[in-house]
Design a protein around this motif. Sequence first.
Motif, short mmCIF file in Angstrom:
data_model
loop_
_atom_site.label_atom_id
_atom_site.label_comp_id
_atom_site.label_asym_id
_atom_site.label_seq_id
_atom_site.Cartn_x
_atom_site.Cartn_y
_atom_site.Cartn_z
N MET A 54 0.83 -1.20 0.00
CA MET A 54 0.00 0.00 0.00
C MET A 54 0.87 1.26 0.00
O MET A 54 0.58 2.21 -0.71
N LEU A 55 1.93 1.21 0.77
CA LEU A 55 2.79 2.39 0.88
C LEU A 55 3.46 2.71 -0.46
O LEU A 55 3.59 3.88 -0.84
N LEU A 56 3.85 1.67 -1.21
CA LEU A 56 4.45 1.92 -2.53
C LEU A 56 3.45 2.55 -3.49
O LEU A 56 3.80 3.43 -4.27
N TRP A 57 2.21 2.08 -3.45
CA TRP A 57 1.18 2.66 -4.32
C TRP A 57 0.95 4.13 -3.96
O TRP A 57 0.83 4.98 -4.85
N LEU A 58 0.93 4.45 -2.69
CA LEU A 58 0.75 5.84 -2.28
C LEU A 58 1.95 6.70 -2.73
O LEU A 58 1.77 7.85 -3.13
N ALA A 59 3.14 6.11 -2.72
CA ALA A 59 4.31 6.83 -3.20
C ALA A 59 4.19 7.09 -4.71
O ALA A 59 4.53 8.18 -5.19
N GLU A 60 3.68 6.10 -5.45
CA GLU A 60 3.47 6.30 -6.89
C GLU A 60 2.46 7.43 -7.13
O GLU A 60 2.66 8.28 -8.00
N LEU A 61 1.39 7.45 -6.35
CA LEU A 61 0.40 8.52 -6.49
C LEU A 61 1.02 9.89 -6.21
O LEU A 61 0.72 10.87 -6.91
N ALA A 62 1.88 9.98 -5.21
CA ALA A 62 2.54 11.25 -4.90
C ALA A 62 3.39 11.71 -6.08
O ALA A 62 3.40 12.90 -6.42
N CYS A 63 4.06 10.78 -6.74
CA CYS A 63 4.88 11.12 -7.92
C CYS A 63 4.00 11.60 -9.07
O CYS A 63 4.31 12.59 -9.74
N MET A 64 2.89 10.90 -9.30
CA MET A 64 1.98 11.30 -10.38
C MET A 64 1.41 12.70 -10.11
O MET A 64 1.31 13.53 -11.03
N ARG A 65 1.08 12.96 -8.87
CA ARG A 65 0.53 14.29 -8.53
C ARG A 65 1.59 15.38 -8.66
O ARG A 65 1.26 16.52 -8.98
N ALA A 66 2.85 15.02 -8.40
CA ALA A 66 3.92 16.02 -8.49
C ALA A 66 4.09 16.58 -9.89
O ALA A 66 4.54 17.71 -10.06
N ILE A 67 3.72 15.79 -10.91
CA ILE A 67 3.88 16.25 -12.30
C ILE A 67 2.53 16.47 -12.99
O ILE A 67 2.49 16.69 -14.20
N GLU A 68 1.47 16.40 -12.23
CA GLU A 68 0.13 16.55 -12.78
C GLU A 68 0.02 17.82 -13.63
O GLU A 68 0.45 18.90 -13.21
N GLY A 69 -0.50 17.67 -14.84
CA GLY A 69 -0.71 18.82 -15.73
C GLY A 69 0.52 19.25 -16.51
O GLY A 69 0.47 20.24 -17.23
N THR A 70 1.63 18.51 -16.38
CA THR A 70 2.86 18.93 -17.06
C THR A 70 3.20 18.11 -18.30
O THR A 70 4.05 18.53 -19.08
N LEU A 71 2.55 16.96 -18.47
CA LEU A 71 2.87 16.11 -19.62
C LEU A 71 2.18 16.61 -20.88
O LEU A 71 1.10 17.22 -20.81
N GLU A 72 2.79 16.32 -22.02
CA GLU A 72 2.19 16.66 -23.30
C GLU A 72 0.88 15.89 -23.46
O GLU A 72 0.72 14.81 -22.91
N GLU A 73 -0.02 16.45 -24.23
CA GLU A 73 -1.30 15.79 -24.53
C GLU A 73 -1.02 14.40 -25.11
O GLU A 73 -0.15 14.24 -25.95
N GLY A 74 -1.77 13.42 -24.64
CA GLY A 74 -1.62 12.06 -25.14
C GLY A 74 -0.53 11.26 -24.47
O GLY A 74 -0.26 10.12 -24.84
N ARG A 75 0.12 11.82 -23.47
CA ARG A 75 1.18 11.12 -22.73
C ARG A 75 0.69 10.77 -21.33
O ARG A 75 -0.19 11.42 -20.78
#
Length: 97
Positions: free
Chosen positions: A1-22
């Motif tokens: 569970m802790l690893l999944w929460l860490a992955e979510l934190a990483c995804m949120r850290a870059i939220e809105g920064t990826l090119e469309e379709g990525r």
Amino acid sequence: MLLWLAELACMRAIEGTLEEGRMTLGFAHDVQHLAPTPLGWTIRLEAALEKIDGKLLTFLIEGNDGSERILAGRHTRAIVDRDRFLSRFEEKSCSHV
């Protein structure tokens, strides 16, 4: 569970920064689970982008439960084409008997 929460934190850290379709996919973990946290406690996970190497993003991650550090390390995510990934996923799903 802790690893999944860490992955979510990483995804949120870059939220809105990826090119469309990525999108990003978990690629590697190098973490230490340092301490237990009692049920019902609130934990806080932080992720900071440390390095970009082509399509690989490496994050420093840390978790704390208000009493002590419970997680520390790195997580790497790969940037992929969303449509290509979903197409491969669908093909694989349909081929399973």
